[in-house]
Scaffold this active site. Structure first.
Site, PDB file in Angstrom:
ATOM      1  N   GLY A 239      -0.762  19.414   1.703  1.00 37.75           N
ATOM      2  CA  GLY A 239      -1.947  19.088   0.888  1.00 37.75           C
ATOM      3  C   GLY A 239      -1.849  17.689   0.300  1.00 37.75           C
TER       4      GLY A 239
ATOM      5  N   ARG B 117       0.833  -1.217   0.000  1.00 40.34           N
ATOM      6  CA  ARG B 117       0.000   0.000   0.000  1.00 40.34           C
ATOM      7  C   ARG B 117       0.860   1.258   0.000  1.00 40.34           C
TER       8      ARG B 117
ATOM      9  N   GLU C 252       3.485   9.720   7.865  1.00 45.94           N
ATOM     10  CA  GLU C 252       2.316  10.539   7.469  1.00 45.94           C
ATOM     11  C   GLU C 252       1.723  11.264   8.671  1.00 45.94           C
TER      12      GLU C 252
ATOM     13  N   SER D  56       8.449  15.526  12.348  1.00 40.50           N
ATOM     14  CA  SER D  56       7.110  16.084  12.611  1.00 40.50           C
ATOM     15  C   SER D  56       7.051  17.560  12.260  1.00 40.50           C
TER      16      SER D  56
ATOM     17  N   PHE E 270       8.877  10.756  -2.588  1.00 41.71           N
ATOM     18  CA  PHE E 270       8.447  12.057  -2.068  1.00 41.71           C
ATOM     19  C   PHE E 270       9.374  12.438  -0.924  1.00 41.71           C
TER      20      PHE E 270
ATOM     21  N   ILE F  40      12.782   7.805   3.137  1.00 45.54           N
ATOM     22  CA  ILE F  40      11.975   8.050   1.945  1.00 45.54           C
ATOM     23  C   ILE F  40      11.578   6.725   1.270  1.00 45.54           C
ATOM     24  N   SER F  41      10.272   6.443   1.264  1.00 40.49           N
ATOM     25  CA  SER F  41       9.768   5.215   0.639  1.00 40.49           C
ATOM     26  C   SER F  41      10.069   5.249  -0.860  1.00 40.49           C
TER      27      SER F  41
ATOM     28  N   THR G  20       2.620  11.426  13.069  1.00 38.29           N
ATOM     29  CA  THR G  20       2.559  10.410  14.127  1.00 38.29           C
ATOM     30  C   THR G  20       1.174  10.430  14.797  1.00 38.29           C
TER      31      THR G  20
HETATM   32  P1  TGC Z   1       1.072  25.271  10.129  1.00 42.47           P
HETATM   33  O1  TGC Z   1       1.506  26.660  10.487  1.00 42.47           O
HETATM   34  O2  TGC Z   1      -0.053  24.653  10.892  1.00 42.47           O
HETATM   35  O3  TGC Z   1       0.714  25.215   8.575  1.00 42.47           O
HETATM   36  C1  TGC Z   1       1.554  25.789   7.601  1.00 42.47           C
HETATM   37  C2  TGC Z   1       0.688  26.105   6.384  1.00 42.47           C
HETATM   38  O4  TGC Z   1       0.158  24.878   5.843  1.00 42.47           O
HETATM   39  C3  TGC Z   1      -1.274  24.911   5.861  1.00 42.47           C
HETATM   40  N1  TGC Z   1      -1.725  23.551   6.142  1.00 42.47           N
HETATM   41  C4  TGC Z   1      -2.218  22.753   5.210  1.00 42.47           C
HETATM   42  N2  TGC Z   1      -2.493  22.958   3.907  1.00 42.47           N
HETATM   43  C5  TGC Z   1      -2.997  21.935   3.199  1.00 42.47           C
HETATM   44  N3  TGC Z   1      -3.232  20.729   3.751  1.00 42.47           N
HETATM   45  C6  TGC Z   1      -2.952  20.477   5.049  1.00 42.47           C
HETATM   46  N4  TGC Z   1      -3.116  19.250   5.563  1.00 42.47           N
HETATM   47  C7  TGC Z   1      -2.428  21.522   5.849  1.00 42.47           C
HETATM   48  N5  TGC Z   1      -2.049  21.615   7.148  1.00 42.47           N
HETATM   49  C8  TGC Z   1      -1.605  22.879   7.311  1.00 42.47           C
HETATM   50  C9  TGC Z   1      -1.626  25.894   6.953  1.00 42.47           C
HETATM   51  O5  TGC Z   1      -2.907  26.440   6.743  1.00 42.47           O
HETATM   52  C10 TGC Z   1      -0.537  26.945   6.755  1.00 42.47           C
HETATM   53  O6  TGC Z   1      -0.849  27.719   5.602  1.00 42.47           O
HETATM   54  P2  TGC Z   1      -0.479  29.290   5.557  1.00 42.47           P
HETATM   55  O7  TGC Z   1      -1.022  29.734   4.244  1.00 42.47           O
HETATM   56  O8  TGC Z   1      -1.162  29.887   6.745  1.00 42.47           O
HETATM   57  O9  TGC Z   1       1.015  29.354   5.647  1.00 42.47           O
HETATM   58  O10 TGC Z   1       2.351  24.370  10.160  1.00 42.47           O
HETATM   59  P3  TGC Z   1       3.228  23.847  11.377  1.00 42.47           P
HETATM   60  O11 TGC Z   1       4.644  24.048  10.993  1.00 42.47           O
HETATM   61  O12 TGC Z   1       2.735  24.425  12.680  1.00 42.47           O
HETATM   62  O13 TGC Z   1       2.958  22.268  11.371  1.00 42.47           O
HETATM   63  C11 TGC Z   1       1.725  21.709  11.597  1.00 42.47           C
HETATM   64  C12 TGC Z   1       1.828  20.162  11.608  1.00 42.47           C
HETATM   65  C13 TGC Z   1       2.652  19.679  12.797  1.00 42.47           C
HETATM   66  C14 TGC Z   1       0.409  19.658  11.714  1.00 42.47           C
HETATM   67  C15 TGC Z   1       2.479  19.675  10.282  1.00 42.47           C
HETATM   68  O14 TGC Z   1       3.778  20.097  10.155  1.00 42.47           O
HETATM   69  C16 TGC Z   1       2.423  18.171  10.143  1.00 42.47           C
HETATM   70  O15 TGC Z   1       1.446  17.637   9.668  1.00 42.47           O
HETATM   71  N6  TGC Z   1       3.533  17.425  10.540  1.00 42.47           N
HETATM   72  C17 TGC Z   1       3.632  16.010  10.299  1.00 42.47           C
HETATM   73  C18 TGC Z   1       4.625  15.757   9.199  1.00 42.47           C
HETATM   74  C19 TGC Z   1       4.252  14.590   8.356  1.00 42.47           C
HETATM   75  O16 TGC Z   1       3.132  14.116   8.348  1.00 42.47           O
HETATM   76  N7  TGC Z   1       5.193  14.142   7.534  1.00 42.47           N
HETATM   77  C20 TGC Z   1       4.927  13.107   6.617  1.00 42.47           C
HETATM   78  C21 TGC Z   1       6.077  12.928   5.635  1.00 42.47           C
HETATM   79  S1  TGC Z   1       5.649  11.985   4.216  1.00 42.47           S
HETATM   80  C22 TGC Z   1       5.492  10.423   4.770  1.00 42.47           C
HETATM   81  O17 TGC Z   1       5.530  10.112   5.915  1.00 42.47           O
HETATM   82  C23 TGC Z   1       5.251   9.433   3.729  1.00 42.47           C
HETATM   83  S2  TGC Z   1       5.104   7.826   4.271  1.00 42.47           S
HETATM   84  C24 TGC Z   1       4.587   7.220   2.814  1.00 42.47           C
HETATM   85  C25 TGC Z   1       4.260   5.810   2.775  1.00 42.47           C
HETATM   86  O18 TGC Z   1       5.198   4.989   2.662  1.00 42.47           O
HETATM   87  O19 TGC Z   1       3.037   5.504   2.772  1.00 42.47           O
HETATM   88  P1  FAD Z   2       9.957  13.006  15.431  1.00 40.85           P
HETATM   89  O1  FAD Z   2       9.287  14.125  14.720  1.00 40.85           O
HETATM   90  O2  FAD Z   2      11.346  13.216  15.918  1.00 40.85           O
HETATM   91  O3  FAD Z   2       9.027  12.506  16.613  1.00 40.85           O
HETATM   92  C1  FAD Z   2       9.506  11.690  17.689  1.00 40.85           C
HETATM   93  C2  FAD Z   2       8.402  11.629  18.749  1.00 40.85           C
HETATM   94  O4  FAD Z   2       8.139  12.945  19.240  1.00 40.85           O
HETATM   95  C3  FAD Z   2       7.061  11.117  18.194  1.00 40.85           C
HETATM   96  O5  FAD Z   2       6.440  10.321  19.154  1.00 40.85           O
HETATM   97  C4  FAD Z   2       6.253  12.394  17.984  1.00 40.85           C
HETATM   98  O6  FAD Z   2       4.847  12.179  18.066  1.00 40.85           O
HETATM   99  C5  FAD Z   2       6.757  13.247  19.126  1.00 40.85           C
HETATM  100  N1  FAD Z   2       6.589  14.677  18.845  1.00 40.85           N
HETATM  101  C6  FAD Z   2       7.199  15.433  17.889  1.00 40.85           C
HETATM  102  N2  FAD Z   2       6.759  16.702  17.945  1.00 40.85           N
HETATM  103  C7  FAD Z   2       5.845  16.760  18.934  1.00 40.85           C
HETATM  104  C8  FAD Z   2       5.019  17.784  19.468  1.00 40.85           C
HETATM  105  N3  FAD Z   2       5.033  19.022  18.964  1.00 40.85           N
HETATM  106  N4  FAD Z   2       4.216  17.479  20.495  1.00 40.85           N
HETATM  107  C9  FAD Z   2       4.163  16.233  21.013  1.00 40.85           C
HETATM  108  N5  FAD Z   2       4.904  15.200  20.551  1.00 40.85           N
HETATM  109  C10 FAD Z   2       5.743  15.469  19.523  1.00 40.85           C
HETATM  110  N6  FAD Z   2       8.909  10.813   5.000  1.00 40.85           N
HETATM  111  C11 FAD Z   2       8.872  11.358   3.746  1.00 40.85           C
HETATM  112  O7  FAD Z   2       9.031  12.566   3.571  1.00 40.85           O
HETATM  113  N7  FAD Z   2       8.664  10.558   2.661  1.00 40.85           N
HETATM  114  C12 FAD Z   2       8.493   9.233   2.747  1.00 40.85           C
HETATM  115  O8  FAD Z   2       8.285   8.545   1.729  1.00 40.85           O
HETATM  116  C13 FAD Z   2       8.532   8.631   4.049  1.00 40.85           C
HETATM  117  N8  FAD Z   2       8.432   7.277   4.184  1.00 40.85           N
HETATM  118  C14 FAD Z   2       8.616   6.701   5.413  1.00 40.85           C
HETATM  119  C15 FAD Z   2       8.693   5.312   5.517  1.00 40.85           C
HETATM  120  C16 FAD Z   2       8.923   4.713   6.761  1.00 40.85           C
HETATM  121  C17 FAD Z   2       9.033   3.233   6.858  1.00 40.85           C
HETATM  122  C18 FAD Z   2       9.031   5.518   7.916  1.00 40.85           C
HETATM  123  C19 FAD Z   2       9.232   4.891   9.267  1.00 40.85           C
HETATM  124  C20 FAD Z   2       8.969   6.893   7.823  1.00 40.85           C
HETATM  125  C21 FAD Z   2       8.787   7.503   6.568  1.00 40.85           C
HETATM  126  N9  FAD Z   2       8.801   8.896   6.428  1.00 40.85           N
HETATM  127  C22 FAD Z   2       8.746   9.473   5.171  1.00 40.85           C
HETATM  128  C23 FAD Z   2       9.112   9.754   7.576  1.00 40.85           C
HETATM  129  C24 FAD Z   2       7.939   9.983   8.516  1.00 40.85           C
HETATM  130  O9  FAD Z   2       6.996  10.861   7.958  1.00 40.85           O
HETATM  131  C25 FAD Z   2       8.492  10.536   9.813  1.00 40.85           C
HETATM  132  O10 FAD Z   2       9.169   9.470  10.458  1.00 40.85           O
HETATM  133  C26 FAD Z   2       7.403  11.089  10.729  1.00 40.85           C
HETATM  134  O11 FAD Z   2       6.857  12.268  10.178  1.00 40.85           O
HETATM  135  C27 FAD Z   2       7.923  11.387  12.162  1.00 40.85           C
HETATM  136  O12 FAD Z   2       9.130  12.068  12.127  1.00 40.85           O
HETATM  137  P2  FAD Z   2      10.396  11.534  13.011  1.00 40.85           P
HETATM  138  O13 FAD Z   2      10.565  10.095  12.717  1.00 40.85           O
HETATM  139  O14 FAD Z   2      11.513  12.446  12.724  1.00 40.85           O
HETATM  140  O15 FAD Z   2       9.914  11.666  14.485  1.00 40.85           O
END
Ligand code: TGC
Ligand code: FAD
Length: 392
Positions: free
Chosen positions: A245, A97, A371, A145, A136, A170-171, A373
């Protein structure tokens, strides 16, 4: 070779809510998985390798860009079909997936939504067939995060951009043909760039030693003075909202996918509990076993209902980031809980690769982290209901 005996639980007649097209798409995916992927998945998981030979089949069932319009090579399906596909893929393995999620929501979606027509025509058809595999790059070693803190950057050199930095976790990175990379310009504004394999200074080392998501390849993206042509910048959206987004679309897919993993664990536990005899009776006849099974199907059913409604909202363009966060968080935690209970029901057999339970359980430890935590999604809900961000 083990036969895949999966029978999908549908306690609240969810099938009645699906169209014939939805059922056809889901059933075709299920059939393909049973025939082509289930027989090999444990082996690839143990070897820590993505089974690349499934790529053409994955494309054929609509697993690459399910909702991308036909004019760009996608199947142009609705959001419920997309969700059902993710459910079927993760029912087999979260890594399968993942490959589809990254290609669809994190590579094809930004090119479709933020790219220009030339970029769409150049990349989307090849991504839809699997001729190109994408990755990505958002997460960095020091920014998970908090992606807004990223340090990967590019400079305008007149006729090209010069990209420097590194992405981690990075996947698909080790074998991707292209990467959608998020980096800051000289003013600190985040933009998406399409980086192609073969560009000088671009490398993708694999990350080894993962005890989760082993059938998916994970690695780094390293940029050492990479010259990126100016036409590779995604022109139609910038700022952190652009990558976030894309995450909305991928997190929605995970909400459905996690249900698939839970369904597989429940189905296996139900069958095992009826067959396994202890104290002269099937273990399913003991009240404690029935409690576990009854709670599992209740949680799966609640998640199915939540997610189907989310799919309707998504089809209407009304699903909010916070609603998607709630579903991703709830369903992954639910699936982890179901997997742990299923593991216990299988007794010692549950720790072996005779059953898919331990593999699902280990995979879900990645899914609960990537995506966004579990706790970050809680904070997104908290911010939505109070209006106060508690991240910083
Ligand atoms: P914040 O100030 O809240 O937002 C910055 C700007 O972004 C806008 N925004 C969004 N826009 C579209 N869609 C969303 N879901 C949005 N969420 C926020 C927001 O309105 C703002 O816009 P503007 O115009 O005011 O500048 O940003 P923040 O720095 O405080 O962070 C908020 C937080 C913690 C929720 C965000 O950084 C976050 O979601 N962190 C988690 C990071 C994450 O999910 N990383 C994933 C990496 S990719 C991955 O894991 C792929 S795994 C793939 C796989 O193998 O399946
Ligand atoms: P951290 O951000 O360091 O978090 C560590 C702990 O602290 C967590 O428990 C978290 O919840 C907690 N924490 C952090 N901030 C806060 C807060 N403000 N308040 C309370 N608790 C907090 N990323 C990509 O870009 N592309 C990909 O394709 C991709 N694929 C992945 C595939 C795998 C198998 C894995 C494991 C990860 C992948 N990721 C990818 C990365 C993934 O998105 C990050 O691991 C995730 O966003 C968490 O970041 P981190 O691991 O640095 O943890």
């Amino acid at each position: 070779m083990r036969t895949d005996q999966f029978q999908a639980p549908d306690y609240f007649n969810m099938d009645d809510l699906l169209t014939d097209e939805h059922k056809l798409i889901r059933d075709s995916a299920r059939e393909w998985i049973k025939k082509e992927v289930s027989p090999i998945i444990e082996d690839y998981y143990e070897r820590a390798e993505f089974p690349k030979q499934v790529i053409p089949g994955l494309a054929a069932i609509g697993g690459f860009g399910p909702y991308i319009p036909e004019q760009y090579g996608g199947p142009g399906l609705d959001q419920i079909s997309y969700g059902l596909l993710m459910q079927e893929l993760e029912r087999c393995d979260s890594g399968l997936r993942s490959t589809s999620s990254v290609q669809s929501s994190l590579v094809m979606y930004p090119i479709y939504a933020y790219g220009n027509e030339e970029q769409r025509m150049k990349y989307l058809p090849k991504l839809a067939t699997g001729e190109f595999i994408g990755s990505f790059g958002l997460t960095e070693p020091d920014h998970g995060s908090n992606p807004g803190g990223m340090t990967t950057n590019f400079k305008d050199m007149g006729d090209h951009y010069l990209l420097n930095g590194a992405k981690m976790w990075i996947s698909n990175s080790p074998f991707c043909d292209i990467a959608v990379v998020w980096a800051k310009n000289e003013e600190g504004r985040i933009h998406g760039l399409i980086v192609e394999r073969g560009m000088e200074g671009f490398t993708t080392p694999e990350t080894h030693g993962k005890l989760s998501l082993r059938a998916s390849a994970t690695g780094e993206l390293i940029f050492d003075n990479v010259k990126v042509p100016k036409e590779n910048l995604l022109p139609n959206k910038s700022g952190l909202g652009a990558p976030l987004g894309c995450l909305d679309s991928a997190r929605y897919g995970i909400a459905w996918g996690a249900i698939g993993a839970a369904m597989d664990c429940y189905d296996s536990a139900l069958r095992y509990s009826k067959e396994r005899i202890q104290f002269g009776k099937p273990i399913a006849s003991f009240q404690l076993m029935q409690k576990k099974l009854a709670e599992m199907i209740t949680e799966i059913t609640k998640a199915q209902l939540l997610t189907f409604r989310l799919g309707q909202l998504k089809n209407e363009g009304k699903a909010t980031t916070a609603q998607i966060s709630m579903a991703k968080r709830n369903n992954v935690a639910m699936a982890l809980g179901v997997a742990r209970e299923a593991r216990q029901i299988h007794g010692a057999m549950g720790i072996t690769n005779e059953y898919s339970i331990m593999r699902h359980m280990a995979n879900l430890e990645s899914v609960v982290t990537y995506e966004g935590t579990h706790d970050i999604h809680l904070l997104i809900t908290g911010m939505d209901i109070t209006g106060i961000p508690a991240f910083k």
